[in-house]
Scaffold this motif. Structure first.
Motif, short mmCIF file in Angstrom:
data_model
loop_
_atom_site.label_atom_id
_atom_site.label_comp_id
_atom_site.label_asym_id
_atom_site.label_seq_id
_atom_site.Cartn_x
_atom_site.Cartn_y
_atom_site.Cartn_z
N PHE A 34 -10.94 16.61 64.07
CA PHE A 34 -11.26 17.92 64.66
C PHE A 34 -11.97 18.75 63.61
O PHE A 34 -11.95 18.41 62.42
CB PHE A 34 -9.99 18.64 65.15
N GLY A 39 -13.65 24.67 70.61
CA GLY A 39 -14.37 24.12 71.75
C GLY A 39 -15.88 24.09 71.57
O GLY A 39 -16.62 23.92 72.54
N VAL A 40 -16.34 24.22 70.33
CA VAL A 40 -17.78 24.33 70.09
C VAL A 40 -18.40 23.03 69.56
O VAL A 40 -19.49 22.64 69.98
CB VAL A 40 -18.07 25.48 69.08
N GLY A 42 -17.27 19.64 69.36
CA GLY A 42 -17.14 18.35 70.03
C GLY A 42 -16.46 17.27 69.21
O GLY A 42 -16.29 16.14 69.68
#
Ligand code: FES
Length: 87
Positions: A34, A39-40, A42
């Motif tokens: 991560f 959520g930007v 991917g």
């Protein structure tokens, strides 16, 4: 709350309302990559085998969201009770 199931082990993990799927998976020693956690980027996208996500990421297109083939673990949630992830 919803559940994520790991396809590799069959393990089912509950994701409470106040935690993300990513947080819960990391707590259970699932080594998921991560980066942004917003959520930007991917980076956290995992292949989805079953279930209907409530997509909250912005890196996928509407078509990709509709296909329900990937799940952004850092932010997205679920409309179905359980999501089966290919991890
Ligand atoms: Fe960046 Fe999930 S960590 S989209």
């Amino acid at each position: 709350a919803f559940e994520v199931q790991l396809a590799s082990s069959g393990k089912v993990i509950e994701v409470p309302a106040d935690k993300t799927a990513l947080e819960v998976l990391l707590e259970h020693d699932v080594d998921l990559p991560f980066s942004c956690e917003e959520g930007v980027c991917g980076t956290c996208a995992t292949r989805l085998l079953e279930g209907e996500p409530d997509h909250r990421d912005v890196f996928m297109t509407p078509e990709e969201h509709a296909a329900n083939e990937e799940f952004a673990a850092c932010c997205s949630r679920a409309r179905s009770k359980r999501l089966v992830l290919d991890i």
